[in-house]
Design an enzyme around this catalytic site. Structure first.
Site, mmCIF file in Angstrom:
data_model
loop_
_atom_site.group_PDB
_atom_site.id
_atom_site.type_symbol
_atom_site.label_atom_id
_atom_site.label_comp_id
_atom_site.label_asym_id
_atom_site.label_seq_id
_atom_site.Cartn_x
_atom_site.Cartn_y
_atom_site.Cartn_z
ATOM 1 N N TYR A 20 0.668 -1.387 0.104
ATOM 2 C CA TYR A 20 0.024 0.043 0.002
ATOM 3 C C TYR A 20 0.833 1.155 -0.062
ATOM 4 O O TYR A 20 0.403 2.273 0.738
ATOM 5 C CB TYR A 20 -0.959 -0.070 1.052
ATOM 6 N N TYR A 148 -14.322 -5.973 3.753
ATOM 7 C CA TYR A 148 -12.918 -6.247 3.113
ATOM 8 C C TYR A 148 -12.557 -7.714 3.340
ATOM 9 O O TYR A 148 -12.754 -8.316 4.465
ATOM 10 C CB TYR A 148 -11.907 -5.266 3.950
ATOM 11 N N ASP A 249 -16.295 -14.622 7.049
ATOM 12 C CA ASP A 249 -14.860 -14.361 6.959
ATOM 13 C C ASP A 249 -14.459 -13.968 8.525
ATOM 14 O O ASP A 249 -14.478 -12.877 8.971
ATOM 15 C CB ASP A 249 -14.805 -13.017 6.073
ATOM 16 N N LYS A 278 -4.811 -15.070 9.787
ATOM 17 C CA LYS A 278 -4.154 -14.484 10.821
ATOM 18 C C LYS A 278 -3.650 -14.829 12.131
ATOM 19 O O LYS A 278 -2.429 -15.196 12.323
ATOM 20 C CB LYS A 278 -5.149 -12.848 10.928
#
Length: 429
Positions: A20, A148, A249, A278
């Site tokens: 990013y 997201y 998610d 994660k």
């Protein structure tokens, strides 16, 4: 033990593309020599309290001896072996654990190698399930704005269509059905009107929708939206009523982050497909999983190709599976709920920010704390300030947030909160 090798930052700035950021005017990259517990040690001498848990993954902090031992012992016997036609104890043990701790009736496990890939797998599962049933009309997904789900193409296609990368790739990404983001807030009143609008969307589009995908309770990188569990309850009801699969998610919300082991437990529901990642390995290495039900797994296997068309090279990596087993054991042994409760109480220090004119909202849930301000943050500027204050926090958009490791001492949470207050008060953003 620190890594005393000098970090060539000029090479880094010129040739290494960090996430990013631009190659013409890249955001600064701070050199880290080593980590310990909840601290990052910079090559310039600063010691930083980590408020990010390495993008929400290092829930046990860094260099935990049990995780290090799991990796070391596994590396001495087998670091990797292909998962096609081969199995091994670390993977079998991990899948047993995942089936045991996730909500019923999730009992089929597909191991992948990143959160984004687990979403890709979930989408393939949903589409292939209906193809196997002979229904080729259900070839779209439905999802909420502000979501997201990752940076790969299928995952991007169900991210927020405006405030994400989605708009940049219009024409390349599949077009799906978007509904309004959940409005009713966590802990607030139910919004019956939005539930009626949600049902209308199902009524209109269910014939073409294979699955509805959403992050349960907290829409994370799309805006840190904490929403009412009733939305999820209604969503489960509508998926059942209109014959649509539900994908949750849990990549960011899983493993205790919201105050439940999995966020869907706030609504006492279970999905047809769940994505996790994660924190799965305690932030030590990449691994993810997509869990589904017998109904979906057998449905896929009975028709069409008969197999799920996906197979990552590092699927079921023994090193990652071994450390994931150790991380899950550690989570249970160390009373994660007690840790989350303590952190949430300490995050009340963020409420002080409400007195500042620039602050729009302060909200906390579990081990997540968010301060929303009235304009986009200058990331480079605010991070320079934070490093001087001895903390590591990386905001995005209008959100300055913390998701620290669960081991973070109360006084360090307070230091994180105080530094955020000072940054806003002194307009260092």
């Amino acid at each position: 033990m620190s890594d005393f090798r000098a970090i060539d930052k000029e090479f880094d700035k010129k040739y290494i593309w960090h996430p990013y950021t631009s190659m013409l005017n890249p955001l600064p990259s701070y050199g880290v020599t080593h980590t310990d517990q909840n601290k990052l040690y910079l090559d310039t001498g600063e010691v930083l309290i980590d408020g990010m848990a390495s993008w929400w993954s290092a829930i046990h902090g860094y260099n935990h001896p049990k995780l290090v031992s799991a990796i070391t012992q596994q590396a001495q016997t087998m670091s990797h072996v292909m998962f096609g036609g081969i199995t091994h104890a670390p993977a079998v043990e991990l899948c047993k654990k995942l089936v045991a701790i996730t909500p019923e009736p999730l009992n089929r496990v597909f191991l992948a190698d990143s959160g984004s890939v687990s979403v890709e797998v979930a989408i393939k599962m949903a589409l292939q399930y209906w193809i196997s049933k002979g229904n080729t009309q259900k070839n779209k997904l439905m999802t909420a704005q502000k979501g997201y789900h990752g940076d790969t193409f299928a995952a991007m296609s169900v991210c927020d269509p405006v405030n994400s990368m989605h708009s940049m790739y219009q024409g390349f990404l599949p077009e799906h059905v978007f509904v309004n983001a959940p409005r009713a807030k966590f802990g607030g009143p139910v919004d019956l009107a939005e539930l009626e609008q949600l049902e209308q969307a199902f009524h209109t589009h269910h014939h073409e929708v294979a699955a509805f995908i959403i992050e349960p309770i907290v829409q994370n990188a799309g805006g840190m939206n904490f929403y009412n569990p009733t939305y999820l309850t209604k969503l489960r009801e509508l998926c059942d009523k209109y014959d649509v699969l539900l994908i949750l998610d849990e990549i960011a919300t899983g493993f205790g982050r919201t105050g439940k082991l999995f966020a869907c437990e706030h609504a006492n529901i279970s999905p047809d497909i769940m994505c996790i990642g994660k924190a799965l390995t305690g932030g030590t290495m990449t691994l993810s999983a997509t869990l589904t039900t017998e109904k979906v797994a057998i449905g896929i296997s009975e028709g069409g190709a008969g197999v799920l068309m996906h197979g990552p090279t590092f699927m079921g990596n023994p090193l990652a599976c071994a450390v994931a087993n150790a991380s899950i054991d550690l989570l249970i042994e160390t009373n994660w709920l007690q840790q989350i409760t303590r952190i949430n109480q300490a995050m009340s220090a963020l409420k002080r920010c409400e007195a500042l004119d620039e602050v729009v909202d302060v909200r906390t849930l579990g081990a997540i704390g968010v301060v929303e301000i009235d304009k986009n943050v200058d990331v480079a500027k605010i991070q320079r300030f934070f490093v001087k204050q001895g903390i590591w926090v990386r905001p995005f958009g209008k959100l300055i947030y913390i998701m620290p490791p669960y081991i973070t001492p109360t006084e360090d949470i307070e230091r994180l909160a105080n530094a955020i207050y000072q940054a806003i008060e002194q307009q260092q953003y």
